[in-house]
Design a protein around this motif. Structure first.
Motif, PDB file in Angstrom:
ATOM      1  N   ARG A 263       0.370   0.616   6.825  1.00 53.03           N
ATOM      2  CA  ARG A 263       0.445   1.369   8.088  1.00 53.03           C
ATOM      3  C   ARG A 263      -1.008   1.285   8.920  1.00 53.03           C
ATOM      4  NH1 ARG A 263       4.680   2.469   5.843  1.00 53.03           N
ATOM      5  NH2 ARG A 263       6.047   4.025   6.318  1.00 53.03           N
TER       6      ARG A 263
ATOM      7  N   ARG B 130      -0.579  11.663  13.093  1.00 46.62           N
ATOM      8  CA  ARG B 130      -1.592  12.256  12.170  1.00 46.62           C
ATOM      9  C   ARG B 130      -2.976  11.611  12.644  1.00 46.62           C
ATOM     10  NH1 ARG B 130       0.396   8.584   7.409  1.00 46.62           N
ATOM     11  NH2 ARG B 130      -0.886   6.578   7.718  1.00 46.62           N
TER      12      ARG B 130
ATOM     13  N   ARG C  42      10.669   5.078  -5.552  1.00 45.94           N
ATOM     14  CA  ARG C  42      11.503   5.033  -4.478  1.00 45.94           C
ATOM     15  C   ARG C  42      12.439   6.068  -4.082  1.00 45.94           C
ATOM     16  NH1 ARG C  42       8.627   1.419  -1.577  1.00 45.94           N
ATOM     17  NH2 ARG C  42       7.764   0.154  -3.435  1.00 45.94           N
TER      18      ARG C  42
ATOM     19  N   SER D 123       0.837  -1.273  -0.168  1.00 52.96           N
ATOM     20  CA  SER D 123       0.075  -0.193   0.005  1.00 52.96           C
ATOM     21  C   SER D 123       0.890   1.237  -0.128  1.00 52.96           C
ATOM     22  CB  SER D 123      -0.731   0.149   1.257  1.00 52.96           C
ATOM     23  OG  SER D 123      -0.096  -0.147   2.451  1.00 52.96           O
ATOM     24  N   GLY D 124       2.002   1.199   0.438  1.00 54.22           N
ATOM     25  CA  GLY D 124       2.951   2.338   0.487  1.00 54.22           C
ATOM     26  C   GLY D 124       3.314   2.712  -0.819  1.00 54.22           C
TER      27      GLY D 124
ATOM     28  N   ARG E 181      -6.510   9.499   1.267  1.00 52.37           N
ATOM     29  CA  ARG E 181      -6.873   8.014   1.693  1.00 52.37           C
ATOM     30  C   ARG E 181      -8.161   7.584   1.312  1.00 52.37           C
ATOM     31  NH1 ARG E 181      -2.610   7.589   5.154  1.00 52.37           N
ATOM     32  NH2 ARG E 181      -3.166   5.487   5.367  1.00 52.37           N
TER      33      ARG E 181
ATOM     34  N   ARG F 280       9.758  10.584  10.888  1.00 49.93           N
ATOM     35  CA  ARG F 280       8.769  10.004  10.115  1.00 49.93           C
ATOM     36  C   ARG F 280       7.684   9.343  10.994  1.00 49.93           C
ATOM     37  NH1 ARG F 280       8.764   6.892   4.287  1.00 49.93           N
ATOM     38  NH2 ARG F 280      10.197   8.343   3.714  1.00 49.93           N
TER      39      ARG F 280
ATOM     40  N   ALA G 137       4.861  11.627  -0.743  1.00 43.58           N
ATOM     41  CA  ALA G 137       4.116  10.436  -0.231  1.00 43.58           C
ATOM     42  C   ALA G 137       3.571  10.436   1.110  1.00 43.58           C
ATOM     43  CB  ALA G 137       4.504   8.921  -0.365  1.00 43.58           C
TER      44      ALA G 137
ATOM     45  N   TYR H  93       0.737   5.127  -2.327  1.00 40.92           N
ATOM     46  CA  TYR H  93       0.851   6.634  -1.859  1.00 40.92           C
ATOM     47  C   TYR H  93       2.117   7.089  -2.668  1.00 40.92           C
ATOM     48  CZ  TYR H  93      -2.789   5.978   1.365  1.00 40.92           C
ATOM     49  OH  TYR H  93      -3.964   5.520   2.254  1.00 40.92           O
ATOM     50  N   ARG H  94       3.322   6.327  -2.560  1.00 35.87           N
ATOM     51  CA  ARG H  94       4.497   6.917  -3.631  1.00 35.87           C
ATOM     52  C   ARG H  94       3.997   7.078  -5.191  1.00 35.87           C
ATOM     53  NH1 ARG H  94       9.359   5.967  -1.565  1.00 35.87           N
ATOM     54  NH2 ARG H  94       9.208   5.235   0.644  1.00 35.87           N
TER      55      ARG H  94
HETATM   56  O1   DC Z   1       6.121   2.368   3.367  1.00 36.13           O
HETATM   57  P1   DC Z   1       6.446   3.267   2.450  1.00 36.13           P
HETATM   58  O2   DC Z   1       7.644   4.062   3.086  1.00 36.13           O
HETATM   59  O3   DC Z   1       6.506   2.729   0.966  1.00 36.13           O
HETATM   60  O4   DC Z   1       5.192   4.350   2.731  1.00 36.13           O
HETATM   61  C1   DC Z   1       5.271   5.637   1.855  1.00 36.13           C
HETATM   62  C2   DC Z   1       4.498   6.767   2.641  1.00 36.13           C
HETATM   63  O5   DC Z   1       3.067   6.344   2.587  1.00 36.13           O
HETATM   64  C3   DC Z   1       4.945   6.650   3.971  1.00 36.13           C
HETATM   65  O6   DC Z   1       4.898   8.157   4.365  1.00 36.13           O
HETATM   66  C4   DC Z   1       3.411   6.427   4.961  1.00 36.13           C
HETATM   67  C5   DC Z   1       2.560   6.475   3.883  1.00 36.13           C
HETATM   68  N1   DC Z   1       1.772   5.177   4.150  1.00 36.13           N
HETATM   69  C6   DC Z   1       0.458   5.145   4.746  1.00 36.13           C
HETATM   70  O7   DC Z   1       0.093   6.379   4.919  1.00 36.13           O
HETATM   71  N2   DC Z   1      -0.577   4.282   4.584  1.00 36.13           N
HETATM   72  C7   DC Z   1      -0.206   3.125   4.139  1.00 36.13           C
HETATM   73  N3   DC Z   1      -1.183   2.204   4.360  1.00 36.13           N
HETATM   74  C8   DC Z   1       1.188   2.794   3.610  1.00 36.13           C
HETATM   75  C9   DC Z   1       1.850   3.993   3.547  1.00 36.13           C
END
Ligand code: DC
Length: 227
Positions: free
Chosen positions: A132, A189, A93, A36-37, A111, A182, A101, A40-41
């Motif tokens: 997350r 948040r 990346r 899922s990250g 979201r 981070r 992101a 967002y990326r």
């Molecule tokens: O896991 P990552 O570093 O690839 O995630 C990138 C960004 O996205 C990080 O700032 C957290 C956010 N993220 C999120 O808020 N919810 C998720 N389910 C996955 C990532």
């Protein structure tokens, strides 16, 4: 229908080993894998590509809803990520895409726009969902939930090793400071903060080899689901 497709959620902070562990576990089970990250990326990357305003939640939500995202998996290697048909695996990346992101991920409309897109990954025979808020928000009904942790020092070391492998050298103290910043942003948040679901199994990966973590995660699955 969805409720009978099993989901294993693997949440945790960056550097906890989520990505590595989730990919191996998904391959072992023969299940789909959601990073899922990466979604967002992708939005962060696409915003840069389109020169869109990353501070504008409505624009970012519209982008999150329309951007074409496809994961191409080859065995247990890191999946390639196609954004509107273009391979952006490395581009998402970069530190720039990651920073964008992180800002975008704090916006409720973004979201919301990604919620259904994430749930669409729940396909037979099962899904390993890495992120997350997988166990708390996206798949609260998942039968199996894991939350991985590791000391901040070890997470910084892992990140250092990854960057070194890419030929980049970064100062450890800077990495540790970034990781702590981070963590604080993700945990504090208002929407979908980083926290374990009440029914998640906590696994500390500090000084635990990958194969042992994989075994512990697999042990969370009831035998009836593992097949
Ligand atoms: O896991 P990552 O570093 O690839 O995630 C990138 C960004 O996205 C990080 O700032 C957290 C956010 N993220 C999120 O808020 N919810 C998720 N389910 C996955 C990532």
């Amino acid at each position: 229908m969805d409720a009978i497709i099993p989901v294993l959620t693997i949440d945790g902070p960056s550097g906890s080993g989520k990505g590595t562990i989730s990919r191996i576990v998904a391959a072992r089970l023969g299940w789909h894998y959601l990073d899922s990250g990466a979604l967002y990326r992708v939005v962060g990357y696409a915003a840069g590509r389109d020169r869109a305003d990353v501070a504008d939640p409505a624009a970012m939500a519209a982008l999150a809803a329309r951007v074409g995202i496809r994961f191409v998996t080859d065995r247990d290697a890191e999946p390639r990520v196609l954004v509107d048909g273009v391979d952006a695996t490395d581009a998402i990346r970069t530190e720039t895409a990651g920073a964008a992101a992180s800002v975008i991920a704090a916006m409720p409309p973004v979201r919301q726009a990604l919620l259904e897109r994430q749930r669409d990954f729940r396909q037979p025979p099962g899904l390993v969902a890495d992120g997350r808020d997988m166990g708390t928000v996206v798949f609260p009904d998942a039968p199996c939930k894991v939350f991985l942790t590791a000391s901040a020092g070890q997470r910084a070391q892992r990140r250092h090793k990854q960057l070194k492998e890419k030929g980049l050298s970064v100062n450890m103290a800077d990495l540790l400071r970034d990781i702590l910043a981070r963590d604080a942003r993700d945990a504090e948040r208002a929407v979908a903060p980083l926290k374990p679901a009440s029914d998640a199994v906590l696994i500390d990966t500090t000084d635990v080899p990958v194969d042992r973590v994989v075994e512990r995660v697999l042990a969370v699955l009831p035998a009836s689901i593992r097949g």
